[in-house]
Design a protein around this motif. Structure first.
Motif, PDB file in Angstrom:
ATOM      1  N   LEU A   1     -22.497  -1.445 -11.639  1.00 52.81           N
ATOM      2  CA  LEU A   1     -21.935  -0.167 -12.078  1.00 52.81           C
ATOM      3  C   LEU A   1     -21.075  -0.322 -13.327  1.00 52.81           C
ATOM      4  CD1 LEU A   1     -20.995   1.536  -8.700  1.00 52.81           C
ATOM      5  CD2 LEU A   1     -22.718   2.283 -10.337  1.00 52.81           C
ATOM      6  N   VAL A   2     -20.370  -1.431 -13.441  1.00 53.09           N
ATOM      7  CA  VAL A   2     -19.547  -1.662 -14.629  1.00 53.09           C
ATOM      8  C   VAL A   2     -20.413  -2.058 -15.824  1.00 53.09           C
ATOM      9  CG1 VAL A   2     -17.785  -3.181 -15.601  1.00 53.09           C
ATOM     10  CG2 VAL A   2     -17.468  -2.211 -13.342  1.00 53.09           C
ATOM     11  N   ALA A   3     -21.454  -2.844 -15.588  1.00 53.87           N
ATOM     12  CA  ALA A   3     -22.296  -3.337 -16.676  1.00 53.87           C
ATOM     13  C   ALA A   3     -23.288  -2.299 -17.192  1.00 53.87           C
ATOM     14  CB  ALA A   3     -23.059  -4.573 -16.212  1.00 53.87           C
ATOM     15  N   LEU A   4     -23.614  -1.318 -16.384  1.00 56.22           N
ATOM     16  CA  LEU A   4     -24.626  -0.332 -16.765  1.00 56.22           C
ATOM     17  C   LEU A   4     -24.290   0.423 -18.053  1.00 56.22           C
ATOM     18  CD1 LEU A   4     -27.339   0.811 -15.848  1.00 56.22           C
ATOM     19  CD2 LEU A   4     -26.070   2.528 -14.565  1.00 56.22           C
ATOM     20  N   PRO A   5     -23.094   0.997 -18.204  1.00 57.61           N
ATOM     21  CA  PRO A   5     -22.802   1.697 -19.467  1.00 57.61           C
ATOM     22  C   PRO A   5     -22.807   0.769 -20.679  1.00 57.61           C
ATOM     23  CG  PRO A   5     -21.198   2.295 -17.792  1.00 57.61           C
ATOM     24  CD  PRO A   5     -22.006   1.183 -17.236  1.00 57.61           C
ATOM     25  N   VAL A   6     -22.347  -0.460 -20.498  1.00 57.99           N
ATOM     26  CA  VAL A   6     -22.358  -1.417 -21.607  1.00 57.99           C
ATOM     27  C   VAL A   6     -23.795  -1.729 -22.014  1.00 57.99           C
ATOM     28  CG1 VAL A   6     -21.708  -3.757 -22.293  1.00 57.99           C
ATOM     29  CG2 VAL A   6     -20.149  -2.380 -20.893  1.00 57.99           C
ATOM     30  N   ALA A   7     -24.624  -1.995 -21.026  1.00 59.75           N
ATOM     31  CA  ALA A   7     -26.023  -2.323 -21.310  1.00 59.75           C
ATOM     32  C   ALA A   7     -26.774  -1.143 -21.921  1.00 59.75           C
ATOM     33  CB  ALA A   7     -26.717  -2.785 -20.029  1.00 59.75           C
ATOM     34  N   ALA A   8     -26.392   0.064 -21.563  1.00 61.02           N
ATOM     35  CA  ALA A   8     -27.079   1.239 -22.098  1.00 61.02           C
ATOM     36  C   ALA A   8     -26.706   1.509 -23.554  1.00 61.02           C
ATOM     37  CB  ALA A   8     -26.743   2.457 -21.245  1.00 61.02           C
ATOM     38  N   LEU A   9     -25.532   1.043 -23.982  1.00 57.92           N
ATOM     39  CA  LEU A   9     -25.094   1.319 -25.348  1.00 57.92           C
ATOM     40  C   LEU A   9     -25.308   0.162 -26.317  1.00 57.92           C
ATOM     41  CD1 LEU A   9     -21.854   3.294 -24.525  1.00 57.92           C
ATOM     42  CD2 LEU A   9     -23.959   4.185 -25.500  1.00 57.92           C
ATOM     43  N   ILE A  10     -25.678  -1.001 -25.834  1.00 64.12           N
ATOM     44  CA  ILE A  10     -25.878  -2.155 -26.726  1.00 64.12           C
ATOM     45  C   ILE A  10     -27.115  -1.991 -27.616  1.00 64.12           C
ATOM     46  CG2 ILE A  10     -26.545  -4.594 -26.732  1.00 64.12           C
ATOM     47  CD1 ILE A  10     -24.426  -5.072 -24.649  1.00 64.12           C
ATOM     48  N   PRO A  11     -28.267  -1.567 -27.104  1.00 58.76           N
ATOM     49  CA  PRO A  11     -29.446  -1.495 -27.988  1.00 58.76           C
ATOM     50  C   PRO A  11     -29.424  -0.232 -28.868  1.00 58.76           C
ATOM     51  CG  PRO A  11     -30.058  -0.836 -25.786  1.00 58.76           C
ATOM     52  CD  PRO A  11     -28.623  -1.278 -25.723  1.00 58.76           C
ATOM     53  N   VAL A  12     -28.668  -0.296 -29.959  1.00 55.18           N
ATOM     54  CA  VAL A  12     -28.505   0.865 -30.842  1.00 55.18           C
ATOM     55  C   VAL A  12     -29.826   1.385 -31.385  1.00 55.18           C
ATOM     56  CG1 VAL A  12     -27.389   1.700 -32.954  1.00 55.18           C
ATOM     57  CG2 VAL A  12     -26.153   0.181 -31.407  1.00 55.18           C
ATOM     58  N   PRO A  13     -30.796   0.557 -31.755  1.00 54.99           N
ATOM     59  CA  PRO A  13     -32.057   1.120 -32.261  1.00 54.99           C
ATOM     60  C   PRO A  13     -32.755   2.061 -31.261  1.00 54.99           C
ATOM     61  CG  PRO A  13     -31.944  -1.188 -32.808  1.00 54.99           C
ATOM     62  CD  PRO A  13     -30.779  -0.894 -31.901  1.00 54.99           C
ATOM     63  N   PHE A  14     -32.471   1.893 -29.983  1.00 54.04           N
ATOM     64  CA  PHE A  14     -33.070   2.779 -28.983  1.00 54.04           C
ATOM     65  C   PHE A  14     -32.610   4.222 -29.150  1.00 54.04           C
ATOM     66  CE2 PHE A  14     -32.425   4.901 -24.850  1.00 54.04           C
ATOM     67  CZ  PHE A  14     -33.741   5.107 -24.512  1.00 54.04           C
ATOM     68  N   TYR A  15     -31.351   4.430 -29.466  1.00 57.80           N
ATOM     69  CA  TYR A  15     -30.842   5.798 -29.560  1.00 57.80           C
ATOM     70  C   TYR A  15     -30.417   6.197 -30.970  1.00 57.80           C
ATOM     71  CZ  TYR A  15     -26.261   3.511 -29.020  1.00 57.80           C
ATOM     72  OH  TYR A  15     -25.164   2.715 -29.155  1.00 57.80           O
ATOM     73  N   ASN A  16     -30.807   5.422 -31.965  1.00 52.39           N
ATOM     74  CA  ASN A  16     -30.477   5.742 -33.350  1.00 52.39           C
ATOM     75  C   ASN A  16     -31.522   6.692 -33.935  1.00 52.39           C
ATOM     76  OD1 ASN A  16     -29.331   5.793 -35.849  1.00 52.39           O
ATOM     77  ND2 ASN A  16     -30.043   3.749 -36.456  1.00 52.39           N
ATOM     78  N   ARG A  17     -31.463   7.930 -33.477  1.00 52.62           N
ATOM     79  CA  ARG A  17     -32.383   8.960 -33.965  1.00 52.62           C
ATOM     80  C   ARG A  17     -31.720  10.323 -33.861  1.00 52.62           C
ATOM     81  NH1 ARG A  17     -35.422   7.424 -28.832  1.00 52.62           N
ATOM     82  NH2 ARG A  17     -34.916   9.101 -27.400  1.00 52.62           N
TER      83      ARG A  17
END
Length: 96
Positions: free
Chosen positions: A24-40
């Motif tokens: 639960l703690v790692a999930l938000p960090v892991a979701a925001l690390i791959p910037v190319p995924f949401y850089n649109r």
């Protein structure tokens, strides 16, 4: 000196909730690390580009997941204390 059974499980075995709290703690960090995924830009929500509302939504979800991890850790601590016969720190009563 009495052996308190450190390192051994005594009585009823409980599954630890600590790995769930760690996820639960790692999930938000892991979701925001791959910037190319949401850089649109699209899809837009209320005119706000995806890049911004995705990060903002994870800010809220990160707070919720941190609270849930805290609650799970307190519950796990209460279980461990109860299995050792320690009645202090019952998180449901609000004692710490």
């Amino acid at each position: 000196m009495t052996d308190r059974g450190f390192g051994r499980r005594q009585g009823k075995a409980h599954t630890s909730l600590r790995p769930v709290a760690a996820v639960l703690v790692a999930l938000p960090v892991a979701a925001l690390i791959p910037v190319p995924f949401y850089n649109r830009v699209s899809p837009r929500v209320g005119g706000i580009p995806f890049f911004y509302w995705y990060q903002l939504s994870w800010t809220v979800l990160g707070g919720i997941s941190a609270w849930a991890a805290y609650a799970l850790l307190k519950k796990d601590e209460c279980r461990r204390n109860a299995s050792r016969g320690d009645e202090e720190g019952d998180w449901t009563r609000g004692d710490t």
